[in-house]
Structure formats: structure tokens, C-alpha cells
Design an enzyme around this catalytic site. Structure first.
Site, short mmCIF file in Angstrom:
data_model
loop_
_atom_site.label_atom_id
_atom_site.label_comp_id
_atom_site.label_asym_id
_atom_site.label_seq_id
_atom_site.Cartn_x
_atom_site.Cartn_y
_atom_site.Cartn_z
NE ARG A 169 -3.67 -2.50 2.85
CZ ARG A 169 -2.94 -3.53 3.45
NH1 ARG A 169 -1.87 -3.61 3.82
NH2 ARG A 169 -4.08 -4.50 3.44
CE LYS A 212 -5.67 -0.82 5.34
NZ LYS A 212 -6.99 -1.17 4.66
CG HIS A 266 -5.96 0.47 -4.40
ND1 HIS A 266 -5.63 -0.27 -3.34
CD2 HIS A 266 -6.88 -0.17 -5.24
CE1 HIS A 266 -6.52 -1.42 -3.45
NE2 HIS A 266 -7.26 -1.19 -4.37
NE ARG A 291 -3.34 -3.52 -1.49
CZ ARG A 291 -2.51 -4.36 -0.78
NH1 ARG A 291 -1.44 -4.45 -0.41
NH2 ARG A 291 -3.48 -5.00 0.20
CG HIS A 337 -5.82 -8.72 1.58
ND1 HIS A 337 -6.27 -8.94 0.26
CD2 HIS A 337 -6.09 -7.53 1.45
CE1 HIS A 337 -6.32 -8.18 -0.63
NE2 HIS A 337 -5.97 -6.97 0.25
CE1 TYR A 340 -6.56 -5.88 -5.99
CE2 TYR A 340 -6.52 -7.27 -4.03
CZ TYR A 340 -6.55 -6.11 -4.47
OH TYR A 340 -6.12 -4.83 -3.75
#
Length: 297
Positions: A146, A170, A240, A243, A266, A275
Site C-alpha cells: 500500500r 495495518k 492502489h 497493487r 489481507h 482481484y
């Protein structure tokens, strides 16, 4: 319990990024302002669902998409769940709220040909800025990280011995991403340029401006948007999308979905599966070639 207490909670306890903290605070303050102006209510802790519903209607009437409205309500729900845990309130006003229906957003990734063209034609200037911009795009496309993760990379997150990159994602979750040979060469070239142009410190941020400052988010966006526009006519040309392209190209080449999930950082496969739909053309080709009644021979 003030909004500031909640923001402090998601900062210290949930480890949300500064970008997320700012977005959450803005949404909550906007809702609070709506309550004050429309209903003369300043305390948003104890409010009926009817007020929230009025806010939803006003957002829709102002042109906000269902996706945007759902995101704002999600912030509000998180705030009331926080109050529930503290026993400041006994029941969330959103307990029976049903999210608005929203169409699935289809992202069209950059093609492999477009990405190859960008690097093969070498559109980048032979200067520190040009080397920096090439490195930014190469890291994003080669690792799928990211924008915030890119900006926060440190020099000592790189291991040329093991050819890996440590990424803090994250909620401070760490993951290790392999370093491809092409990326290794670009990173070594960039670091040499760094030593010549700015003060090099092993513990400093990897990517720095010419003045030795941390990269602004907008600089990364403008870099990606500007260079990708040289090889692609696609409307959306954000970090993004690199990505997204990274994940799609891996899946097109037969990469395992779980492996792509881990590379992207994720928490669940559900997030990664968005995706897979862009690989449908590839699946059609495989189907046509492999199935006995396929059209391709």
C-alpha cells in the site's frame, strides 16, 4: 465520551494509521455538525436512529454514493460499539441498520504490456528525483504494498542477504515480501543515489525527498499518475491500481490465492478474491484451450 477519546482509542489501541484516524474524525465531526444544525443536538452519544436515517438521506441527496454512505455509517457504528464496550450506552442506535445496496466496483488493472513498456522505454530522468520516482513505481508494482506502507519503509527493512523486504501493514502487522532481482538492482541503485544526494542513515526512511524529508502522500500519487499516463489511457492511475495490477498479474500466472493474500497483507481471502474477477479473460483462454469442446485449437 467525546469523539477525541474515541480517536485516541483507535490510535493507541487499534493502531490505525494517521490517515484513517483523520478520516474517522472528519466523518464523526461532520455527523455531529449535522445533528447540531438540523436537530439542535450536540451530544451524539444518546440519539435515536431517526436522526442517523435523516443523515443518510441528506448524504444521498448531496450526491454521495451508496459505497461512501456505507463507509461513513461504518465509522459511526465503530464509534457506538466503542461506547458499548465502555458501557456509556446500553444499545447502539445502529443495531437494526441495514447497509445500502452497492454495486461491486470493478477495477481494471494495468496490463503486463503497459508495465513492461513503462520500464523498457525508461521514461525516468537520470537524476535523484527520477531514480526516486522509478523506485517508487517499481516497489509498488513488484511488491503490491500500500502507499502508506511504501512511505513508512525504513532502510533497515531491506535485507539484501535474504532478498526480502519487511513491511509493516495495518494495525502494525508485519509481513515479509520476496525481493525480485530487478527490484534489488533498482533499490541498490537508489541507495547509491541517496548516499550522494542526502544524508544516509540505516534507520531512516527508505524513500526521501531531495531535502531528506519523508515522502508526502501526494508526491507518490502524482508520480504514479504521471508516469502511468505515458503508457496507459486508463482513467484510474493511482498507487492502489499498481497493487491491483500486482495481484491480478500474479493470479493470471497461476499464483495461489492464499499466497497472494499473504503478500497483500489481507486478513481474509474475501478481501483478496475481489482481484480474481479481472482474471476472467485469462480463465476463458485456459478453458477454451483445455476443454474438449473449447473453440480454440
Amino acid at each position: 465520551m467525546s469523539i477525541s477519546h474515541y480517536i485516541e482509542y483507535i490510535k493507541c489501541e487499534r493502531k490505525y494509521s494517521i490517515h484513517t484516524q483523520t478520516a474517522y474524525e472528519k466523518d464523526l465531526l461532520t455527523f455531529q455538525q449535522f445533528c447540531e444544525e438540523q436537530f439542535e443536538v450536540s451530544d451524539i452519544e444518546q440519539i435515536p436512529y431517526s436522526i442517523i436515517r435523516s443523515w443518510v438521506v441528506s448524504l444521498i441527496e448531496s450526491g454521495k454514493t451508496n459505497r461512501t454512505v456505507n463507509r461513513k455509517i461504518s465509522v459511526l457504528r465503530s464509534y457506538y460499539n466503542f461506547l458499548l464496550r465502555l458501557e456509556t450506552i446500553k444499545v447502539s442506535p445502529l443495531r437494526k441498520h441495514v447497509p445500502l445496496k452497492q454495486s461491486k466496483k470493478v477495477h481494471i488493472p494495468f496490463s503486463e504490456k503497459e508495465m513492461e513498456q513503462l520500464f523498457e522505454e525508461n521514461h525516468f530522468e537520470d537524476s535523484y528525483k527520477g531514480i526516486l520516482q522509478k523506485t517508487i513505481i517499481e516497489i509498488l508494482y513488484s511488491t503490491g504494498i500500500r502507499r502508506a506502507e511504501l512511505i513508512s519503509l525504513k532502510m533497515n527493512d531491506l535485507s539484501f542477504d535474504s532478498k526480502t523486504i519487511r513491511v509493516v501493514g495495518k494495525r502494525n502487522k508485519e509481513r515479509i515480501i520476496p525481493m525480485m532481482n530487478s527490484l534489488e538492482l533498482s533499490l541498490k541503485n537508489y541507495i547509491e543515489a541517496t548516499k550522494l544526494n542526502i544524508m544516509y542513515e540505516p534507520k531512516s526512511f527508505l524513500l526521501q525527498t531531495e531535502k531528506g524529508k519523508i515522502l508526502p502522500e501526494n508526491f507518490v500519487y502524482k508520480t504514479v499518475n504521471g508516469y502511468i499516463s505515458l503508457v496507459s489511457t486508463k482513467v484510474k492511475r493511482s498507487p492502489h491500481m499498481l497493487r491491483h495490477s500486482f495481484a491480478t498479474h500474479l493470479l493470471n500466472k497461476g499464483a495461489n490465492l492464499n499466497a497472494v493474500k499473504d503478500l497483500l497483507g489481507h486478513a481474509s481471502l474475501a478481501a483478496t478474491q475481489v482481484y480474481t474477477h479481472t482474471s476472467i479473460d485469462k480463465m476463458k483462454q485456459v478453458y477454451a484451450k483445455a476443454h474438449p469442446r473449447g473453440t480454440e485449437k
